[in-house]
Structure formats: C-alpha cells, structure tokens
Design a protein around this motif. Structure first.
Motif, mmCIF file in Angstrom:
data_model
loop_
_atom_site.group_PDB
_atom_site.id
_atom_site.type_symbol
_atom_site.label_atom_id
_atom_site.label_comp_id
_atom_site.label_asym_id
_atom_site.label_seq_id
_atom_site.Cartn_x
_atom_site.Cartn_y
_atom_site.Cartn_z
ATOM 1 N N PRO A 16 1.139 -1.756 0.761
ATOM 2 C CA PRO A 16 0.068 0.003 0.205
ATOM 3 C C PRO A 16 0.673 1.235 -0.324
ATOM 4 C CG PRO A 16 0.128 -0.918 2.124
ATOM 5 C CD PRO A 16 0.813 -1.580 0.718
ATOM 6 N N ARG A 17 0.531 2.021 -0.449
ATOM 7 C CA ARG A 17 0.997 3.725 -0.843
ATOM 8 C C ARG A 17 -0.708 4.409 -0.931
ATOM 9 N NH1 ARG A 17 -0.356 6.028 -5.253
ATOM 10 N NH2 ARG A 17 -0.736 4.707 -6.848
ATOM 11 N N LEU A 18 0.542 5.661 -0.127
ATOM 12 C CA LEU A 18 -0.713 7.269 -0.500
ATOM 13 C C LEU A 18 -0.856 7.335 -1.599
ATOM 14 C CD1 LEU A 18 -0.347 8.926 2.971
ATOM 15 C CD2 LEU A 18 -2.258 6.993 2.411
ATOM 16 N N PRO A 19 -2.082 7.683 -2.774
ATOM 17 C CA PRO A 19 -1.657 8.283 -3.958
ATOM 18 C C PRO A 19 -1.931 9.660 -3.744
ATOM 19 C CG PRO A 19 -3.889 7.607 -2.905
ATOM 20 C CD PRO A 19 -3.793 6.952 -2.411
ATOM 21 N N ALA A 20 -1.011 10.286 -4.608
ATOM 22 C CA ALA A 20 -0.172 11.572 -4.896
ATOM 23 C C ALA A 20 -1.389 12.661 -4.065
ATOM 24 C CB ALA A 20 -0.085 11.923 -6.307
ATOM 25 N N ILE A 47 -3.972 4.553 15.577
ATOM 26 C CA ILE A 47 -3.821 3.302 15.852
ATOM 27 C C ILE A 47 -3.917 3.335 13.904
ATOM 28 C CG2 ILE A 47 -4.351 1.437 14.898
ATOM 29 C CD1 ILE A 47 -2.736 1.776 18.100
ATOM 30 N N SER A 48 -4.384 4.830 13.108
ATOM 31 C CA SER A 48 -5.006 4.259 11.864
ATOM 32 C C SER A 48 -3.604 5.041 11.579
ATOM 33 C CB SER A 48 -5.951 5.656 12.167
ATOM 34 O OG SER A 48 -7.442 4.447 11.665
ATOM 35 N N VAL A 49 -2.858 6.355 12.181
ATOM 36 C CA VAL A 49 -2.315 7.123 11.270
ATOM 37 C C VAL A 49 -0.576 6.107 11.682
ATOM 38 C CG1 VAL A 49 -0.072 8.929 12.558
ATOM 39 C CG2 VAL A 49 -2.808 9.523 12.813
ATOM 40 N N VAL A 50 -0.557 5.210 12.441
ATOM 41 C CA VAL A 50 0.810 4.123 12.687
ATOM 42 C C VAL A 50 0.605 3.461 11.358
ATOM 43 C CG1 VAL A 50 1.507 2.200 13.817
ATOM 44 C CG2 VAL A 50 0.954 4.006 15.237
ATOM 45 N N ILE A 51 -0.787 2.892 11.126
ATOM 46 C CA ILE A 51 -1.194 2.088 10.163
ATOM 47 C C ILE A 51 -0.617 2.548 8.950
ATOM 48 C CG2 ILE A 51 -2.377 1.263 8.293
ATOM 49 C CD1 ILE A 51 -3.972 0.290 11.178
ATOM 50 N N CYS A 76 -0.282 -11.877 15.145
ATOM 51 C CA CYS A 76 0.344 -11.096 14.325
ATOM 52 C C CYS A 76 -1.294 -11.326 13.126
ATOM 53 C CB CYS A 76 1.174 -11.885 12.882
ATOM 54 S SG CYS A 76 1.687 -11.054 11.678
ATOM 55 N N SER A 77 -1.911 -12.379 13.455
ATOM 56 C CA SER A 77 -3.140 -12.929 11.922
ATOM 57 C C SER A 77 -4.076 -11.484 13.287
ATOM 58 C CB SER A 77 -3.875 -14.145 12.941
ATOM 59 O OG SER A 77 -3.479 -14.522 13.812
ATOM 60 N N GLU A 78 -4.275 -11.572 14.629
ATOM 61 C CA GLU A 78 -4.606 -10.238 14.520
ATOM 62 C C GLU A 78 -4.375 -9.443 13.792
ATOM 63 O OE1 GLU A 78 -6.098 -10.546 18.798
ATOM 64 O OE2 GLU A 78 -6.270 -12.474 18.897
ATOM 65 N N ILE A 79 -3.611 -8.731 13.481
ATOM 66 C CA ILE A 79 -3.375 -7.027 13.362
ATOM 67 C C ILE A 79 -3.205 -7.105 12.284
ATOM 68 C CG2 ILE A 79 -1.319 -6.151 13.132
ATOM 69 C CD1 ILE A 79 -1.878 -5.771 16.400
ATOM 70 N N LEU A 80 -2.706 -8.884 11.781
ATOM 71 C CA LEU A 80 -3.101 -8.168 10.273
ATOM 72 C C LEU A 80 -4.938 -8.107 9.382
ATOM 73 C CD1 LEU A 80 -2.025 -8.948 6.701
ATOM 74 C CD2 LEU A 80 -2.055 -11.398 7.636
ATOM 75 N N ALA A 81 -5.380 -8.936 10.055
ATOM 76 C CA ALA A 81 -7.142 -8.634 9.786
ATOM 77 C C ALA A 81 -7.931 -7.307 10.390
ATOM 78 C CB ALA A 81 -7.857 -10.431 10.504
ATOM 79 N N ASP A 82 -7.406 -6.840 11.050
ATOM 80 C CA ASP A 82 -7.646 -5.308 11.083
ATOM 81 C C ASP A 82 -6.660 -4.552 10.187
ATOM 82 O OD1 ASP A 82 -9.035 -5.986 13.493
ATOM 83 O OD2 ASP A 82 -7.775 -5.772 15.128
ATOM 84 N N VAL A 83 -5.889 -5.116 10.138
ATOM 85 C CA VAL A 83 -4.962 -4.045 9.211
ATOM 86 C C VAL A 83 -5.383 -4.079 7.562
ATOM 87 C CG1 VAL A 83 -2.615 -3.197 8.251
ATOM 88 C CG2 VAL A 83 -2.931 -3.978 10.520
ATOM 89 N N LEU A 84 -5.615 -5.266 7.109
ATOM 90 C CA LEU A 84 -6.463 -5.622 5.890
ATOM 91 C C LEU A 84 -7.744 -5.059 6.069
ATOM 92 C CD1 LEU A 84 -5.407 -9.087 5.286
ATOM 93 C CD2 LEU A 84 -5.307 -7.614 3.925
ATOM 94 N N GLU A 85 -8.165 -4.880 6.741
ATOM 95 C CA GLU A 85 -9.933 -4.414 7.363
ATOM 96 C C GLU A 85 -9.971 -2.392 7.234
ATOM 97 O OE1 GLU A 85 -13.759 -3.951 10.219
ATOM 98 O OE2 GLU A 85 -12.032 -5.223 10.519
ATOM 99 N N PHE A 86 -8.784 -1.932 7.349
ATOM 100 C CA PHE A 86 -8.848 -1.166 7.844
ATOM 101 C C PHE A 86 -8.927 -0.230 6.135
ATOM 102 C CE2 PHE A 86 -6.318 2.726 7.721
ATOM 103 C CZ PHE A 86 -7.073 3.885 8.326
ATOM 104 N N LEU A 87 -7.063 -0.788 5.509
ATOM 105 C CA LEU A 87 -6.830 -0.516 4.492
ATOM 106 C C LEU A 87 -7.702 -0.888 3.416
ATOM 107 C CD1 LEU A 87 -3.277 -1.275 4.778
ATOM 108 C CD2 LEU A 87 -4.016 0.985 5.226
ATOM 109 N N GLN A 88 -8.467 -1.904 3.389
ATOM 110 C CA GLN A 88 -8.995 -2.130 2.527
ATOM 111 C C GLN A 88 -10.705 -1.619 2.194
ATOM 112 O OE1 GLN A 88 -9.836 -5.088 0.166
ATOM 113 N NE2 GLN A 88 -10.824 -2.690 -0.723
#
Length: 106
Positions: A16-20, A47-51, A76-88
């Motif tokens: 992931p990246r932030l677009p221009a 938490i969103s800022v950290v991600i 890690c499995s819990e963090i991954l699920a949360d990060v994926l949900e947020f970024l999606q």
C-alpha cells in the motif's frame, strides 16, 4: 457513457501507498495528524496514523502487520485482519492504493 470502477481487493502481499492526491500531515495547531485529500479532511485516530505512516509503497500489508505485531505485542493474525480491513476501507474510498505492479491500475 458509464464508467465502472473496478474494486481493488487488497491482500497480505499488496504493497500500500498513499496516492499523490492524499497527504498525511501533522497539524501543529491541533497537535494531531490529519489526512488531506481533494474536498476531504480526515482526522485519523492514533492506530490509523500508525498504519498510514507505514503505507510508503515499500512494504507489504503482511510485513506492516508483522512489524506492528512486534511493536504492540499482539498476535500477527489479529493485527493482519485489522490492518487489511482498515486499508480495504481506505482503498475503497481511493485514499490508499497498491503500489504500481501490485494490482494497481496502470
């Protein structure tokens, strides 16, 4: 003519990246982080800022989750699920994109 936007589904190997047009900046007056996008101002929680700080286009979502798992001593499995949900969610709103060559539209 109707334009249909294809939804990009993020996965653990997406980078992931932030677009221009999206910027994460620190607002000194309010002593907090803000996301600036066209016609949008968002005030993400800590938490969103950290991600979002980790969305630099160099590491995969899995790698980000692994680093956050170590930083916050959480599975890690819990963090991954949360990060994926947020970024999606942010990807669906066009605020986060996969890096070129990683499922990103050309």
């Amino acid at each position: 003519m109707t334009v249909v936007r294809k939804r990009i589904i993020l996965k653990a190997d997406s980078i992931p990246r932030l677009p221009a047009h999206v910027r994460l900046v620190f607002n000194e007056k309010r002593d907090s982080w803000v996301v600036l996008a066209p016609e949008k101002i968002l005030w993400p929680d800590d938490i969103s800022v950290v991600i979002l700080k980790n969305c630099d286009g160099t590491r995969s979502i899995g790698e980000i989750a692994e680093a956050l798992s170590k930083e916050f001593s959480a599975p890690c499995s819990e963090i991954l699920a949360d990060v994926l949900e947020f970024l999606q969610d942010w990807s669906d709103r066009l605020l986060v994109r996969p890096a070129c060559g990683n499922g990103a539209p050309q």
